[in-house]
Design a protein around this motif. Sequence first.
Motif, PDB file in Angstrom:
ATOM      1  N   SER A  92     -13.694  31.470 -27.842  1.00  0.00           N
ATOM      2  CA  SER A  92     -13.794  30.131 -28.160  1.00  0.00           C
ATOM      3  C   SER A  92     -13.373  29.454 -27.710  1.00  0.00           C
ATOM      4  N   GLY A  93     -12.993  28.183 -27.574  1.00  0.00           N
ATOM      5  CA  GLY A  93     -12.715  26.463 -26.318  1.00  0.00           C
ATOM      6  C   GLY A  93     -12.318  25.784 -26.824  1.00  0.00           C
ATOM      7  N   SER A  94     -10.880  25.343 -27.123  1.00  0.00           N
ATOM      8  CA  SER A  94     -10.449  24.076 -27.977  1.00  0.00           C
ATOM      9  C   SER A  94      -9.812  23.310 -27.257  1.00  0.00           C
ATOM     10  N   ASP A  95      -9.777  22.022 -27.228  1.00  0.00           N
ATOM     11  CA  ASP A  95      -8.852  20.932 -26.824  1.00  0.00           C
ATOM     12  C   ASP A  95      -7.172  21.021 -26.953  1.00  0.00           C
ATOM     13  N   ASP A  96      -7.247  21.912 -27.010  1.00  0.00           N
ATOM     14  CA  ASP A  96      -5.183  22.344 -26.731  1.00  0.00           C
ATOM     15  C   ASP A  96      -5.369  23.444 -25.261  1.00  0.00           C
ATOM     16  N   THR A  97      -6.780  23.203 -24.475  1.00  0.00           N
ATOM     17  CA  THR A  97      -6.000  23.957 -23.066  1.00  0.00           C
ATOM     18  C   THR A  97      -6.859  24.797 -23.352  1.00  0.00           C
ATOM     19  N   VAL A  98      -6.758  25.671 -24.002  1.00  0.00           N
ATOM     20  CA  VAL A  98      -7.411  27.646 -23.921  1.00  0.00           C
ATOM     21  C   VAL A  98      -8.206  28.172 -24.682  1.00  0.00           C
ATOM     22  N   CYS A  99      -9.066  29.518 -24.335  1.00  0.00           N
ATOM     23  CA  CYS A  99      -9.462  29.787 -24.623  1.00  0.00           C
ATOM     24  C   CYS A  99      -9.410  31.425 -25.225  1.00  0.00           C
ATOM     25  N   PHE A 100      -9.526  31.290 -26.866  1.00  0.00           N
ATOM     26  CA  PHE A 100      -9.501  32.574 -26.754  1.00  0.00           C
ATOM     27  C   PHE A 100     -10.584  33.630 -27.479  1.00  0.00           C
ATOM     28  N   ILE A 101     -10.413  34.747 -26.711  1.00  0.00           N
ATOM     29  CA  ILE A 101     -11.590  36.014 -27.077  1.00  0.00           C
ATOM     30  C   ILE A 101     -10.875  36.868 -28.304  1.00  0.00           C
ATOM     31  N   TRP A 102     -11.349  37.028 -29.515  1.00  0.00           N
ATOM     32  CA  TRP A 102     -11.413  37.580 -30.764  1.00  0.00           C
ATOM     33  C   TRP A 102     -12.199  38.942 -30.892  1.00  0.00           C
ATOM     34  N   ASP A 103     -11.830  39.565 -31.414  1.00  0.00           N
ATOM     35  CA  ASP A 103     -12.573  40.648 -31.684  1.00  0.00           C
ATOM     36  C   ASP A 103     -11.880  41.744 -33.002  1.00  0.00           C
ATOM     37  N   LEU A 104     -12.873  42.037 -34.012  1.00  0.00           N
ATOM     38  CA  LEU A 104     -12.687  42.720 -34.964  1.00  0.00           C
ATOM     39  C   LEU A 104     -12.047  43.737 -34.859  1.00  0.00           C
ATOM     40  N   ASP A 105     -10.481  44.124 -36.294  1.00  0.00           N
ATOM     41  CA  ASP A 105     -10.130  44.917 -35.863  1.00  0.00           C
ATOM     42  C   ASP A 105      -9.958  46.066 -37.231  1.00  0.00           C
ATOM     43  N   THR A 106     -11.299  47.048 -36.843  1.00  0.00           N
ATOM     44  CA  THR A 106     -11.569  48.557 -37.585  1.00  0.00           C
ATOM     45  C   THR A 106     -10.947  48.468 -38.863  1.00  0.00           C
ATOM     46  N   ALA A 107      -9.787  48.713 -37.809  1.00  0.00           N
ATOM     47  CA  ALA A 107      -8.206  49.319 -38.448  1.00  0.00           C
ATOM     48  C   ALA A 107      -8.129  49.336 -39.982  1.00  0.00           C
ATOM     49  N   SER A 108      -7.883  47.653 -40.611  1.00  0.00           N
ATOM     50  CA  SER A 108      -7.749  46.798 -41.587  1.00  0.00           C
ATOM     51  C   SER A 108      -9.313  46.856 -42.005  1.00  0.00           C
ATOM     52  N   VAL A 109      -8.956  46.203 -42.924  1.00  0.00           N
ATOM     53  CA  VAL A 109     -10.022  46.054 -43.806  1.00  0.00           C
ATOM     54  C   VAL A 109      -9.885  44.015 -44.775  1.00  0.00           C
ATOM     55  N   GLY A 110     -10.367  43.580 -43.915  1.00  0.00           N
ATOM     56  CA  GLY A 110      -9.532  41.892 -43.320  1.00  0.00           C
ATOM     57  C   GLY A 110      -7.890  41.603 -43.632  1.00  0.00           C
ATOM     58  N   SER A 111      -7.598  40.877 -43.648  1.00  0.00           N
ATOM     59  CA  SER A 111      -5.974  40.677 -44.009  1.00  0.00           C
ATOM     60  C   SER A 111      -5.016  39.951 -44.326  1.00  0.00           C
ATOM     61  N   GLY A 112      -5.922  39.683 -46.033  1.00  0.00           N
ATOM     62  CA  GLY A 112      -6.080  39.091 -47.314  1.00  0.00           C
ATOM     63  C   GLY A 112      -5.522  37.842 -46.993  1.00  0.00           C
ATOM     64  N   MET A 113      -4.403  36.541 -47.378  1.00  0.00           N
ATOM     65  CA  MET A 113      -4.340  35.447 -47.388  1.00  0.00           C
ATOM     66  C   MET A 113      -4.224  34.709 -45.767  1.00  0.00           C
ATOM     67  N   VAL A 114      -4.791  33.767 -45.456  1.00  0.00           N
ATOM     68  CA  VAL A 114      -4.364  33.184 -44.538  1.00  0.00           C
ATOM     69  C   VAL A 114      -3.764  31.908 -44.599  1.00  0.00           C
ATOM     70  N   PHE A 115      -2.786  32.482 -43.290  1.00  0.00           N
ATOM     71  CA  PHE A 115      -1.822  31.661 -43.605  1.00  0.00           C
ATOM     72  C   PHE A 115      -1.922  30.143 -43.576  1.00  0.00           C
ATOM     73  N   GLY A 116      -1.133  29.924 -44.852  1.00  0.00           N
ATOM     74  CA  GLY A 116      -1.240  27.979 -44.858  1.00  0.00           C
ATOM     75  C   GLY A 116      -2.063  27.847 -46.483  1.00  0.00           C
ATOM     76  N   SER A 117      -3.502  28.402 -45.840  1.00  0.00           N
ATOM     77  CA  SER A 117      -4.169  28.273 -47.103  1.00  0.00           C
ATOM     78  C   SER A 117      -4.683  29.231 -48.367  1.00  0.00           C
ATOM     79  N   SER A 118      -5.247  28.836 -48.768  1.00  0.00           N
ATOM     80  CA  SER A 118      -5.536  29.705 -50.279  1.00  0.00           C
ATOM     81  C   SER A 118      -6.669  30.375 -50.087  1.00  0.00           C
ATOM     82  N   GLU A 119      -7.009  30.489 -48.484  1.00  0.00           N
ATOM     83  CA  GLU A 119      -8.386  31.610 -48.080  1.00  0.00           C
ATOM     84  C   GLU A 119      -8.189  32.797 -48.172  1.00  0.00           C
ATOM     85  N   THR A 120      -9.028  33.517 -48.399  1.00  0.00           N
ATOM     86  CA  THR A 120      -9.175  35.220 -48.492  1.00  0.00           C
ATOM     87  C   THR A 120      -9.695  35.794 -46.959  1.00  0.00           C
TER      88      THR A 120
END
Length: 806
Positions: A92-120
């Motif tokens: 992912s590339g952003s106007d914050d000047t940074v590119c992030f690489i993401w991968d799936l953490d299969t050791a955990s099944v979801g991370s619960g609530m998203v910080f600062g929101s009601s999403e799960t």
Amino acid sequence: MTVQITVPDWVVHRADNQTKRSTVYSLSVHPDGTRLATGGLDTKIRVWATAPILEERAADDDATPRLLSTLARHTGAVLSVRWSHSGRYLASGSDDTVCFIWDLDTASVGSGMVFGSSETNIENWRPYKRLPGHESDVTDVAWSESDAYLGTVGLDSLAIVWSGSTFERLRTIRAHQGFIKGISFDPIDQFFATSSDDRTLKIWRTSDGGLEACVKTPFGSSPSSTFFHRASWSPDGANLVASNAMNGPVFVASVVKRLAWTSDITLVGHENAVTVAACSPRLFRGPNDAVATVVALGSLDQSVSVWLTGHPRPLLVARDVFERGVMDLSWSADGYTLYACSSDGTVASFVFSDEELGTTLPDEDVTQLRKAYGYVPRTPSAPQTHAPPLPARAGTHTRPQALAAPPTAPGERLVQHISRNADGKRRIRPTLLAGDAAPAEAFAEAGTKRTSDAIAAFPATGGRALGGEKRTAVSSETLHGLDVSVPAAHASLTIRSSLRESCELGTVDVRNHTDRPSEIALVNANDEVMWLDFVTKPCLSVTGSHAVVAAALTDGTLVWYSPRGPRLSTLVLEEPVARLACSGSVLAALTLRGQVRRWDVVRGVALAGDARLAPQADVRRFYVHTNGIPVLVLANGEALGLDPEKNSLMILASAWLAQHSTAWDTQSGAREPVRRAESEVAELVPFTPKQASPHPEFVVATTLRHLEMRMGAAELLGSAAEYRQAVHALARQLAEQGIRNQAEELLRALLGPIYYKPGAQPSWKSEVCGLSKRELLASVLTVMSTSRALAELIQHVQSLLDAVNA
């Protein structure tokens, strides 16, 4: 033709505490077809399940998940998201000047609530790597076919190539003279293409990073206001479909032929600029056993078109799906489903069948076609297991029924070594990954040459230039281990191992070191050192003109050099300088605490007027206009200029006014100083749809304020033509609206005093930007003469002007 078009209202980005949709800038479908990633103005990446989009049964099943994960690590709008071909990583590339690489953490099944929101989160996509390196917005990212390379481009005119396995930086290319808005690797891994506002499409070799070709013809009159120029290669690598092209006055996509790098074919039909081209990843076998490529185009005219080679007209033109321009397109790996997103915040899917596109060509046949261009199948450099097979097709088309986890590589997590400084701040030492060395060898850094007429004016006469050897460019990395304690409210203290800044004298080349003195050199067009100096501290910023070369050091020292190399002055400032800029003999500095200062380096004196920015200001661009006025472009959508008479910063352009003013008609690349400032603001701040105001005079008021601001900016920057245009436009608006009080104020300001008052201090100036105010008044009265509401006022002022001129 029966194409299934779906616009799911639940695939949406929203800013915090907002109900309206945020712009969706980019999307990418996972190779296994079960996930769709989207990036938006709300700074979030969202991963969605595709089954509820494509299948009515899954959409009606409450047990079927829809939003799988929300990735909230960027601090700016997410402009590009791309899955690797293996499916393991998401970039992912952003106007914050940074590119992030993401991968799936299969050791955990979801991370619960998203910080600062009601999403799960149902799935836990973790940030695997953070790739800093750009100095401005990262507008596009792309993976090579084998995932050996990852490319990023941005508004800093840089193209950076990273290893697809270790994510180390392999090459940094100052690829264009304008903003870069698209990058694409060819499927044979021989070339990658970059597209820029400088109206060129450049082809680069992956073997050595050299420039293979520069394509200009289809882009000579292309608009620079398009935020993205996303191009795409055909699956066999034979052609590159480029967006943002023109055929005379017609907006087109241009088909560039491989190796010849010429364009004889254009795809015509859109009524506004084409922002994105996306070739289906599969080749198709149509009637008469002909092999065909399918390509989709997205445009600012709000439509999507789909083309099949061999057909003179598009197979599909979807005009009523979106309410604003199309930002991005992505095909599923099987080649039958197209996803599109728009700046209106919506996402749509287009599902085709064999009837429309034909049957797909077997992989072995595609490989044979690629071998004609030298394709050699290779093992992907990123460690991985095989991705799940694509969904089997029964009848015309079959959709995936369940979510399959993307492949992940076995192995331990990275171990980061954390220590603390004396002030208690954490220092994280990066851990390097071992990996395939071939990509790094293939992208060994090469020098960047600059032309210089100024240097040519000083030929060698048999003497010796200090350090007069050839100087090879080196890659720039952030220096670690520096003990520099300065506040950084206005600019981050990023110290690079190397800096190269082109100027009228050649190229200023800086080599920063932590264990020995740093080097500052001026090199000519052949990368030969004209002069060389050593300083005790690393350099934060450099600049140059025909009159001076200046360097700012981390300890607050500011060094001036003459074009031939002697030091003219060594100043010690109260705080370090984050950015330097110059024009002619005027040198300007922006300190880390936000202070703006100026000097005349020829006379060796400080110039009147300095100011300080607010603590929250985020400066994206800093330059000096030809009349010596520093200009700062802020991330919040304002351009500021230093007014030396008021010792303050004055707003030259405002994105907020641009949203509503009917006089906002600027284009990127404008040479006039005020239009340039406005266009740079427009480039940094994505425009949102104009919202109707409950007040009937809202648009009129903002238009008047915009024109008044343009007049003030033109006066500060000394742009006579722009001042005349702005005052005429303001007069026209006042006349059309019949606004007497403001019209009278404008006319009297141009007329000036008509009676002499003994002892009065004269405050009225008869000229502005070198123009006679009373001559301007005569033309303004002509512009306003059609207004019946102001007829009496105009007649009165005309009689006064005639009397004064008599």
